[in-house]
Design a protein around this motif. Structure first.
Motif, PDB file in Angstrom:
ATOM      1  N   PRO A 171       0.799  -1.231   0.000  1.00  0.00           N
ATOM      2  CA  PRO A 171       0.000   0.000   0.000  1.00  0.00           C
ATOM      3  C   PRO A 171       0.831   1.280   0.000  1.00  0.00           C
ATOM      4  O   PRO A 171       0.396   2.299  -0.480  1.00  0.00           O
ATOM      5  CB  PRO A 171      -0.833  -0.120   1.284  1.00  0.00           C
ATOM      6  CG  PRO A 171      -0.951  -1.600   1.493  1.00  0.00           C
ATOM      7  CD  PRO A 171       0.353  -2.164   1.038  1.00  0.00           C
ATOM      8  N   GLY A 172       2.044   1.220   0.555  1.00  0.00           N
ATOM      9  CA  GLY A 172       2.887   2.396   0.565  1.00  0.00           C
ATOM     10  C   GLY A 172       3.248   2.884  -0.818  1.00  0.00           C
ATOM     11  O   GLY A 172       3.442   4.087  -1.040  1.00  0.00           O
ATOM     12  N   TRP A 173       3.315   1.971  -1.760  1.00  0.00           N
ATOM     13  CA  TRP A 173       3.657   2.369  -3.129  1.00  0.00           C
ATOM     14  C   TRP A 173       2.537   3.159  -3.795  1.00  0.00           C
ATOM     15  O   TRP A 173       2.777   3.852  -4.800  1.00  0.00           O
ATOM     16  CB  TRP A 173       3.969   1.127  -3.975  1.00  0.00           C
ATOM     17  CG  TRP A 173       5.234   0.443  -3.562  1.00  0.00           C
ATOM     18  CD1 TRP A 173       5.362  -0.630  -2.745  1.00  0.00           C
ATOM     19  CD2 TRP A 173       6.566   0.817  -3.939  1.00  0.00           C
ATOM     20  NE1 TRP A 173       6.678  -0.971  -2.582  1.00  0.00           N
ATOM     21  CE2 TRP A 173       7.441  -0.095  -3.314  1.00  0.00           C
ATOM     22  CE3 TRP A 173       7.098   1.841  -4.742  1.00  0.00           C
ATOM     23  CZ2 TRP A 173       8.824  -0.020  -3.471  1.00  0.00           C
ATOM     24  CZ3 TRP A 173       8.468   1.907  -4.892  1.00  0.00           C
ATOM     25  CH2 TRP A 173       9.327   0.993  -4.268  1.00  0.00           C
TER      26      TRP A 173
ATOM     27  N   LEU B 270       3.221   6.829  -4.266  1.00  0.00           N
ATOM     28  CA  LEU B 270       4.305   7.270  -5.147  1.00  0.00           C
ATOM     29  C   LEU B 270       3.827   8.150  -6.306  1.00  0.00           C
ATOM     30  O   LEU B 270       4.417   9.210  -6.546  1.00  0.00           O
ATOM     31  CB  LEU B 270       5.081   6.062  -5.673  1.00  0.00           C
ATOM     32  CG  LEU B 270       6.297   6.389  -6.545  1.00  0.00           C
ATOM     33  CD1 LEU B 270       7.295   7.241  -5.768  1.00  0.00           C
ATOM     34  CD2 LEU B 270       6.965   5.102  -7.032  1.00  0.00           C
ATOM     35  N   PRO B 271       2.777   7.782  -7.057  1.00  0.00           N
ATOM     36  CA  PRO B 271       2.348   8.677  -8.151  1.00  0.00           C
ATOM     37  C   PRO B 271       1.962  10.071  -7.664  1.00  0.00           C
ATOM     38  O   PRO B 271       2.338  11.081  -8.275  1.00  0.00           O
ATOM     39  CB  PRO B 271       1.136   7.945  -8.753  1.00  0.00           C
ATOM     40  CG  PRO B 271       1.348   6.516  -8.392  1.00  0.00           C
ATOM     41  CD  PRO B 271       1.988   6.532  -7.042  1.00  0.00           C
ATOM     42  N   ALA B 272       1.227  10.133  -6.558  1.00  0.00           N
ATOM     43  CA  ALA B 272       0.839  11.437  -6.016  1.00  0.00           C
ATOM     44  C   ALA B 272       2.064  12.214  -5.549  1.00  0.00           C
ATOM     45  O   ALA B 272       2.148  13.437  -5.733  1.00  0.00           O
ATOM     46  CB  ALA B 272      -0.152  11.263  -4.872  1.00  0.00           C
ATOM     47  N   ALA B 273       3.027  11.516  -4.940  1.00  0.00           N
ATOM     48  CA  ALA B 273       4.245  12.192  -4.475  1.00  0.00           C
ATOM     49  C   ALA B 273       5.046  12.745  -5.645  1.00  0.00           C
ATOM     50  O   ALA B 273       5.597  13.851  -5.558  1.00  0.00           O
ATOM     51  CB  ALA B 273       5.101  11.220  -3.663  1.00  0.00           C
TER      52      ALA B 273
END
Length: 307
Positions: A29-31, A34-37
């Motif tokens: 779920p942490g990944w 990544l797109p938003a970050a």
């Protein structure tokens, strides 16, 4: 006879597992962040950091020269630029204060049992949906000192209308008045949501104690709608500090520089080719908004807890 039930736990594929009595979360779920970050970094962090650097330079599209704090010194040494800085705070305080007062009054009115309540709610909220540029152009025509409908209407009752947008002492406040007209609908909506969420028991207890309208407002409605008040103050203040489109559509910062704000000053400097100076203005605006909004948000949140 005592019976002992044994429960067999089964771990489904992909489900969280336990190690040493603690909960071990899956890393997948942490990944999802990544797109938003990446988008946040590309569209906000990188431009912000570059703005801080280019504010210290004299730059064009193809070249740049590091000059230190010269742009900031020039910004605060020129009266026209300083006037825009002061006007920004005056404009933000006037518009946010008016939206809080009018929004609360209209919120109370439109949550009471009045005739045509649904229609009045639509009328109050409608200006929020209209483009700021469209509103600015419309009121620029309406506030024309010789041909405008507002002064013509005042002339019918024998009142000599002022030069709303051409009088240096009135131009900024005339635009602020239009800004309040356009934005008070959102403030009213927020207050309506806060007022209707107050439990009915508080009203009933106040009425049993013989509380009048003013006592009910002071001891029940205003304290319990404080979250709405803090939201309206924060949003209105941020909007006022960053205001540009309405001012540019109505006065373009005139007459002279009397209705200029930081955003319009920045735009004029870009138009004139002073890119480093205008970037320094952007940095000043960013720092000013951050320095005001963050402590204010914490203060309002603390007051909300105290109430």
């Amino acid at each position: 006879m005592a019976t002992t039930a044994s429960v067999t736990s089964r771990t489904a594929p992909g489900a969280p597992t336990r190690r040493g009595g603690g909960r071990h979360h899956s890393p997948y779920p942490g990944w999802f962040y990544l797109p938003a970050a990446v988008v946040y970094a590309v569209l906000f962090l990188v431009p912000t950091l570059l703005s801080f650097y280019f504010s210290l330079t004299r730059w064009t599209i193809f070249t740049s020269e590091f000059i230190g704090l010269e742009n900031f010194a020039q910004f605060f040494s020129e009266p026209a630029l300083t006037r825009g800085f002061v006007n920004t705070f005056v404009y933000a305080i006037v518009t946010s204060g008016a939206k809080v007062v009018l929004g609360l009054a209209l919120g109370m009115l439109l949550t009471s049992q009045i005739i045509g309540r649904g229609y009045l709610r639509a009328v109050v909220f409608f200006p929020v949906l209209v483009s700021s540029v469209g509103v600015g152009i419309t009121f620029q025509v309406l506030m024309n000192p010789t041909k405008g409908a507002i002064n013509s209407a005042l002339g019918v009752i024998g009142v000599d209308g002022p030069g709303w947008l051409v009088d240096p002492s009135l131009a900024l406040f005339s635009v602020a008045l239009v800004d309040v007209w356009k934005g008070v609908g959102l403030a009213t909506l927020i207050y309506m949501a806060g007022i209707v969420s107050i439990p009915k028991e508080y009203y009933e207890a106040a009425k049993v104690d013989g509380a009048g309208s003013w006592t009910l407002f002071r001891n029940v409605i205003f304290p319990l709608s404080w979250p709405a008040t803090s939201t309206v103050i924060t949003l209105s203040l941020i909007g006022g500090l960053r205001s540009f489109d309405l001012i540019w559509a109505m006065t373009k910062g005139g007459p002279g520089f009397t209705s200029d704000v930081i955003a319009s000053v920045i735009y004029k400097q870009y138009q004139a080719g002073f890119y480093g100076l205008s970037t320094a203005g952007n940095v000043i605006l960013f720092v000013a908004v951050t320095a005001i909004v963050l402590p204010l948000t914490r203060f309002l949140a603390r007051k909300e807890v105290e109430l």
